[in-house]
Design an enzyme around this catalytic site. Structure first.
Site, PDB file in Angstrom:
ATOM      1  N   THR A 116     -18.524  19.388 -23.039  1.00 21.55           N
ATOM      2  CA  THR A 116     -19.960  19.826 -22.588  1.00 21.55           C
ATOM      3  C   THR A 116     -20.273  19.192 -21.328  1.00 21.55           C
ATOM      4  OG1 THR A 116     -20.817  17.782 -23.852  1.00 21.55           O
ATOM      5  CG2 THR A 116     -20.250  19.947 -25.040  1.00 21.55           C
ATOM      6  N   TYR A 171     -32.813   5.598 -21.954  1.00 20.60           N
ATOM      7  CA  TYR A 171     -31.350   5.979 -21.859  1.00 20.60           C
ATOM      8  C   TYR A 171     -30.495   5.093 -22.647  1.00 20.60           C
ATOM      9  CZ  TYR A 171     -26.938   6.930 -19.731  1.00 20.60           C
ATOM     10  OH  TYR A 171     -25.594   7.126 -19.214  1.00 20.60           O
ATOM     11  N   GLY A 213     -19.328  15.850 -12.091  1.00 14.63           N
ATOM     12  CA  GLY A 213     -19.023  14.249 -12.397  1.00 14.63           C
ATOM     13  C   GLY A 213     -18.179  14.121 -13.419  1.00 14.63           C
ATOM     14  N   GLY A 223     -17.788  15.114 -16.573  1.00  9.90           N
ATOM     15  CA  GLY A 223     -17.282  16.114 -17.347  1.00  9.90           C
ATOM     16  C   GLY A 223     -16.361  16.959 -16.670  1.00  9.90           C
TER      17      GLY A 223
END
Length: 265
Positions: free
Chosen positions: A13, A155, A18, A20
């Protein structure tokens, strides 16, 4: 080295850029058939074309995993051509906000995108892994899960939740052929990080060339034993190991890829 992935299908996903993209590309290069997920069709297809141009097997699924409808679409698309053996929950985002700036809505949106997105895919794909008695689930976490800074607290907390749920899932999957682990990167050189550091470098006298900026930014913000930022391919290498049958005895683990940033016994 043969990582024994030629008969495996993987869904990565957030693979349109980047980390992924690097993970999807490496898994494909080792023989896995990779489903590239993203929300932007053009970017996801560009990653898929790169994989195909290098002889890899890949397909694209699109959808917003922060919604049940989007997760349904992604799961349905990913399963259309066969079962998913490997799930890499990488999708997520963050905004540079302080405790003062981050609203409750910011916290809620971050949790949806970074935590519940992964939960949605686990709920949709892991039961089938259990039925086949084999599977790999990888959460992409981070060092901020265990050593949070004052900034972007929403985050930091979402990463901690990812780490926690991965261990809980490993306990749930005890006795099956499915494992659950976390890869925890430190500061990794992706485009957004490079743009951020380049932008703040002049005010902090970090030099003019990228080599100077990377050295000084690492020393002042994220000092580690390697003296540099990590590369996406290094994170992908850790994921590759954990997805392989060679890591069958590893579950509930956190594999840090941070240059020694976090020091623990």
């Amino acid at each position: 080295m043969d990582y024994k992935l030629t008969d495996k299908r993987a869904l990565v996903t957030g693979a349109s850029s980047g980390l992924g993209a690097a993970i999807a590309t490496l898994l494909a290069s080792e023989g896995a058939s990779v489903v590239v997920h993203g929300r932007d069709k053009e970017r996801a297809e560009a990653v898929a074309r790169t994989i195909q141009d290098n002889g890899g097997r890949t397909e694209v699924v699109l959808g917003d995993l922060a919604t049940d409808e989007g997760a349904d679409a992604v799961a349905s698309g990913a399963l259309a051509n066969g079962p998913i053996d490997i799930l890499v929950n990488n999708a997520g985002y963050y905004r540079h906000l302080t405790w003062t700036d981050a609203s409750v809505d910011d916290w809620r949106d971050t949790y949806e995108a970074n935590v519940l997105s992964g939960v949605r895919m686990i709920k949709r794909l892991v039961p089938q892994m259990r039925e086949r008695n084999w599977g790999r689930v990888i959460q992409i976490g981070g060092g901020l899960a265990v050593t949070p800074m004052a900034g972007h607290p929403h985050y930091n907390a979402s990463l901690a939740a990812r780490h926690n749920l991965a261990v809980s899932l490993a306990r749930e999957l005890a006795g099956t052929g499915v494992t659950s682990n976390t890869v925890a990167p430190g500061a990794i050189l992706v485009d957004a990080v490079k743009d951020l550091l380049t932008g703040i470098a002049p005010d902090r006298s970090w030099g003019e060339t990228w080599e100077e900026i990377e050295r000084d930014a690492t020393a002042h913000l994220l000092p580690n034993d390697r003296g540099r930022l990590g590369r996406p391919e290094e994170v992908a290498g850790a994921v590759l190991y954990l997805t392989s049958p060679l890591a069958d005895y590893v579950s509930g683990a956190i594999l840090r890829v941070d240059g020694g940033l976090i020091r623990s016994l």
